[in-house]
Write a protein that holds these residues in place. Sequence first.
Motif, PDB file in Angstrom:
ATOM      1  N   LYS A  34      83.268  18.634 -17.595  1.00 47.07           N
ATOM      2  CA  LYS A  34      83.359  18.208 -18.990  1.00 47.07           C
ATOM      3  C   LYS A  34      82.223  18.792 -19.826  1.00 47.07           C
ATOM      4  CE  LYS A  34      86.991  15.890 -17.991  1.00 47.07           C
ATOM      5  NZ  LYS A  34      88.304  16.461 -18.379  1.00 47.07           N
ATOM      6  N   ASN A  91      83.433  20.041 -23.413  1.00 48.40           N
ATOM      7  CA  ASN A  91      84.343  19.111 -24.072  1.00 48.40           C
ATOM      8  C   ASN A  91      83.668  18.487 -25.296  1.00 48.40           C
ATOM      9  OD1 ASN A  91      86.698  17.648 -24.462  1.00 48.40           O
ATOM     10  ND2 ASN A  91      86.048  15.959 -23.146  1.00 48.40           N
ATOM     11  N   GLN A 143      87.548  11.386 -25.812  1.00 47.64           N
ATOM     12  CA  GLN A 143      86.203  11.773 -25.375  1.00 47.64           C
ATOM     13  C   GLN A 143      85.592  10.706 -24.470  1.00 47.64           C
ATOM     14  OE1 GLN A 143      84.807  14.642 -26.250  1.00 47.64           O
ATOM     15  NE2 GLN A 143      82.702  14.423 -25.569  1.00 47.64           N
ATOM     16  N   ARG A 202      81.508  15.766 -34.639  1.00 48.07           N
ATOM     17  CA  ARG A 202      82.116  15.692 -33.310  1.00 48.07           C
ATOM     18  C   ARG A 202      82.647  17.041 -32.847  1.00 48.07           C
ATOM     19  NH1 ARG A 202      81.322  11.022 -35.002  1.00 48.07           N
ATOM     20  NH2 ARG A 202      81.413   9.121 -33.718  1.00 48.07           N
TER      21      ARG A 202
END
Length: 457
Positions: free
Chosen positions: A154, A157, A249, A276
């Motif tokens: 991740k 991400n 998330q 974000r």
Amino acid sequence: MDKQQGISLWNRCLEVIKDNLPTEQFEAWFKPIVAFDFKDDSLYLEVPSLYFVEQIEEKFSDLLQKTLKRVFQGNVNVYYRYDLSGGEKTKDDSSSIMLKKPNNAPKNPFVQDSVPDIDPQLNPYNTFENYCGSMSNKLAVSIGMAIATNPQCKTFNPMFLFGATGVGKTHLVQAIGLKAKEVNPSLRVLYVTARVFESQYTTAVRNNKTNDFINFYQSIDLLILDDIQEFAGKIGTQNTFYYIFNHLQQHGKQIIMSSDCRPADMDGFVPRLVSRFKWGVTVEISKPDYTLRRDVLNMRASQDGLLIPCDVLDYIATNVTDSVRELEGIMTSLLAYSTVLNSDITIDLASSVISNAIKTSKKQITFEMIVETVCSFYDVNIDAVYGKTRKREISDARQLVMYLAKELTQLSSTNIGVRLSRDHATVLHSCRTVKERLTVDKKLLEDVEKIQNELKK
């Protein structure tokens, strides 16, 4: 006051709220709420999701608190209960709580016992095998492959991919989705354009199905959202995506977005959403360099069974420079001419097709052309310019290559440096050095003019 009295008073609160809100807002945000308990001046409400709690607290907190105080004739503590996919937890704060759901509690209609697979909406042609790589997209391809082949990673991400129209963003993000589905067939992968997402959201709002819409997107394991710049100015859609983004998330689901500009340049977006976009990795796909353009042409020619002379491929790669999509369009046109007219593919034919398809204003100068011309002009070895030697004549030629590449191409300082195994700071220093010398060195100024004229022939 007992439980039934408290629940009855809540129903009276709903009547008051209904009189103070437009019908569609009441139907969307308050009608689905059910009071299931009241004790110790505390009212417990069942809501479909965390999104409901956030919306109520953000938009209707003042109305709710005044209504409760009026109907209950005093202060009332409000607690919310909702399902959270991936496990039931307990979370307390000043205005809400998520409680463990008892066995006899009513089933939440927005939570499915099992989540069926979905059509990922991916074009089966857009694989990594059909995607040509070069320095202009090497980093993006590497990160995309890492995401697709290692779902547990991740680090990237979200992945935010940006670049000009036609450079291959859609192909790459779909290749990631196809590979991820191949590695893990049970993965819920979805590719959607921003316009389709917006249309779905508008329909959901109109039909009072907003929560269904949100719940569906929160069930995705790998969400690929293409052309997210289309959300500009659409605050309602942005806020809804914000909640979906947060949920995915927080639950370790992968998000991939593409745009025609970097997050810092996105106008018409709420700041909390843009922030974000920057959480994970932001990577650019540059305009296709000559190597990539040549590889795309070779691959398409092979796939279409076309025999195209090398000089024709070179001509196309030199004159069609902005977009991989344009290159593929040219090849489709050449295939049509070759098949329908049964004619050979020549430079004249390619020139005619290109002039009909795109605007060509001048000869495209590539980095490779600059290196070759500078080295020929000063009679120095090309390999030496790419190497580490610091001999004066080689160093001067290398600096001039950097300067001309910066002036005559659209390559960034970083991309120029990569081609010469230098960093961008070295490129900037070299460009400044050449500029300063040009103001005082008449011979260098004449050399540069001759080299530029040679490149433009």
